[in-house]
Design a protein around this motif. Structure first.
Motif, PDB file in Angstrom:
ATOM      1  N   SER A 290       0.825  -1.309  -0.144  1.00 43.28           N
ATOM      2  CA  SER A 290       0.162   0.038   0.042  1.00 43.28           C
ATOM      3  C   SER A 290       0.697   1.307  -0.035  1.00 43.28           C
ATOM      4  CB  SER A 290      -0.910  -0.235   1.171  1.00 43.28           C
ATOM      5  OG  SER A 290      -0.180   0.218   2.488  1.00 43.28           O
ATOM      6  N   GLN A 302       5.468  -1.303   2.732  1.00 42.43           N
ATOM      7  CA  GLN A 302       4.651  -1.287   3.561  1.00 42.43           C
ATOM      8  C   GLN A 302       3.172  -1.805   3.217  1.00 42.43           C
ATOM      9  OE1 GLN A 302       6.252   1.899   6.609  1.00 42.43           O
ATOM     10  NE2 GLN A 302       5.250   2.747   4.791  1.00 42.43           N
ATOM     11  N   THR A 304      -0.089  -5.336   3.932  1.00 43.42           N
ATOM     12  CA  THR A 304      -0.679  -6.206   4.902  1.00 43.42           C
ATOM     13  C   THR A 304      -0.150  -7.757   4.142  1.00 43.42           C
ATOM     14  OG1 THR A 304      -2.505  -6.494   3.452  1.00 43.42           O
ATOM     15  CG2 THR A 304      -2.627  -4.940   5.425  1.00 43.42           C
ATOM     16  N   ARG A 305      -0.248  -8.396   5.203  1.00 36.72           N
ATOM     17  CA  ARG A 305       0.249  -9.846   4.770  1.00 36.72           C
ATOM     18  C   ARG A 305      -0.563 -10.754   5.495  1.00 36.72           C
ATOM     19  NH1 ARG A 305       5.667 -13.360   5.384  1.00 36.72           N
ATOM     20  NH2 ARG A 305       5.180 -15.034   3.467  1.00 36.72           N
ATOM     21  N   GLY A 307      -3.403 -10.769   6.399  1.00 32.19           N
ATOM     22  CA  GLY A 307      -4.559 -10.169   7.009  1.00 32.19           C
ATOM     23  C   GLY A 307      -4.090  -9.174   8.081  1.00 32.19           C
ATOM     24  N   GLY A 308      -2.840  -9.189   8.140  1.00 32.39           N
ATOM     25  CA  GLY A 308      -2.255  -8.279   9.453  1.00 32.39           C
ATOM     26  C   GLY A 308      -1.284  -7.339   8.643  1.00 32.39           C
ATOM     27  N   PRO A 309      -0.934  -6.176   9.263  1.00 32.15           N
ATOM     28  CA  PRO A 309       0.127  -5.267   9.191  1.00 32.15           C
ATOM     29  C   PRO A 309       1.463  -6.002   8.704  1.00 32.15           C
ATOM     30  CG  PRO A 309      -1.180  -4.431  10.973  1.00 32.15           C
ATOM     31  CD  PRO A 309      -1.341  -5.871  10.830  1.00 32.15           C
TER      32      PRO A 309
END
Length: 438
Positions: A290, A302, A304-305, A307-309
């Protein structure tokens, strides 16, 4: 004129009959269009931004194509070349991009019939109709096309043509890194750390990657070629690290099908899989980018991977996320494009990368390439929009049909035939990025 009205209307006045067909781009498809026009005795003009033919191909000239020579030479071009003693290369050998240029495209462009009609250093800024914007309908089909050009010295000129064939390609307009399709936030601060697809890792660009950590973003054949080269470099250059970042769980674009008649492409998937299994390439899957930011090491991705940051730090990023057409210069032209892949609406279902591979695309010609703007055609890679399933042989048949239509030869224009090599799946997920090398 509607999309269903396919009657040739490129010569509807004495003035139009005196104007050339304008070809945008002096790459393989633009030159093939010119060869077909030469055979039919139709005047043309080729406008090329660079100072030499096949500028985009030269940028990835170190890369070997998947297709052998028998699929890479336009029939009309071959007929023009043979009388001067040109001999076709071994039909079963797949050349590099540089060999394609030097052994075929340079001799073709050097023919007097073509060389005298190519203008280098000419950037097409806009295409429209003379005296009317896209909203005006009355008399539209009879009005010449108007092209605004910017010369290499910055000066501007306008020229007219009876028809326009846009073969300008997509290589210079890559998809952004961000999963949203937009440039990632912060991209303008790290331009020095992001490299275009298919860099010459083992040659001219070696110093940029040796002893550094490079992350390749993308799940197509361009990414695979670069990963293989980087892994080879890592064996010779201590400290060289290779990561592969994809947004899905696997790189479904890269075919390893034993049924693929293009041997080089069939082997790519298995070669990359072995590099990952041996730990020579670190796979970072399900990563959605993003934003990007400068980091002491170079660049920080930077997003998400799973479902998380998440973040991923690397020295250099190779953007192998695929390409898209530059449509800015066509704002005043009446185009009818597919909502998803930005290809001509009739062509889009035939090249849908969720369904088709390079070798399963049906033959197509002027009918599928027709827009509401009579006499205007997108051809070659640009006609495929964001779909990565293009082969040069397909583009050659496109321009053969289009030129026949321009000449009023409806029978020839409608008899579209093409035999492509059987392939594995070139692409099954448009969001993954990547491309086929013809």
């Amino acid at each position: 004129m509607t999309l269903l009205d396919l009657t040739p209307r490129t010569v509807t006045s004495d003035r139009l009959a005196t104007l050339p067909v304008v070809i945008i781009g002096a790459g393989p498809i633009g030159l093939a269009a010119a060869a077909n026009l030469v055979e039919r005795g139709i005047d043309f003009l080729i406008l090329e931004t660079s100072d030499q033919v096949a500028a985009s191909v030269r940028l990835w000239g170190h890369t070997r194509l998947f297709s052998p020579w028998r699929h890479l030479i336009d029939p009309a071009a071959q007929r023009l070349l043979e009388p001067i003693g040109w001999v076709s290369p071994n039909p079963d050998v797949a050349p590099t991009g540089a060999e394609l240029v030097e052994d075929y495209l340079v001799p073709l462009a050097g023919l007097e019939q073509l060389a005298s009609r190519i203008r280098f250093g000419e950037t097409v800024v806009a295409v429209t109709r003379e005296g009317m914007d896209r909203t005006r309908t009355a008399g539209r089909a009879q009005a010449p096309f108007l092209l605004r050009l910017q010369h290499a010295d910055g000066t501007v000129e306008e020229i007219t043509g009876r028809a326009v064939v846009d073969a300008s390609g997509t290589y210079t307009t890559p998809n952004p890194l961000a999963s949203s399709g937009l440039p990632p936030i912060g991209a303008d601060t790290v331009t020095g750390s992001i490299v275009h697809a298919l860099p010459d890792v083992l040659g001219a660009d070696r110093a940029r990657f040796a002893g550094r950590h490079t992350t390749v973003v993308g799940a197509g054949h361009s990414a695979a070629n670069t990963l293989i080269a980087l892994a080879r470099l890592a064996r010779d250059e201590p400290g060289t690290m290779v990561s592969w970042l994809i947004r899905n769980t696997s790189a479904v674009r890269i075919s390893s099908s034993p049924e693929d008649e293009l041997e080089g492409r069939a082997q790519l998937g298995s070669r990359v899989d072995r590099l990952v299994a041996r730990g020579e390439v670190q796979l970072v899957d399900r990563f959605e980018i993003s934003s990007v930011a400068a980091d002491d090491a170079g660049i920080r991705l930077q997003g998400t991977r799973r479902g998380g940051p998440a973040q991923h730090v690397t020295d250099v990023v190779v953007n192998a996320t695929g390409f898209r057409p530059n449509l800015d210069m066509l704002r005043e032209i009446r185009l009818e494009l597919d909502d998803i892949v930005e290809a001509p609406r009739r062509l889009a279902p035939l090249i849908d990368p969720n369904v088709h591979s390079c070798g399963t695309v049906e033959p197509h010609g002027f009918r599928e390439l027709t827009h509401p703007e009579p006499g205007f055609f997108l051809v070659g890679m640009k006609s495929y929009g964001r779909a990565p399933t293009f082969l040069l042989a397909t583009g050659y048949e496109q321009v053969r049909s289009v030129v026949a239509w321009l000449d009023g030869d409806m029978r020839s224009a409608s008899q579209v035939e093409l035999t492509l090599p059987a392939t594995g799946v070139c692409s099954t997920d448009l969001s993954s990025g990547g491309s086929c090398c013809s």
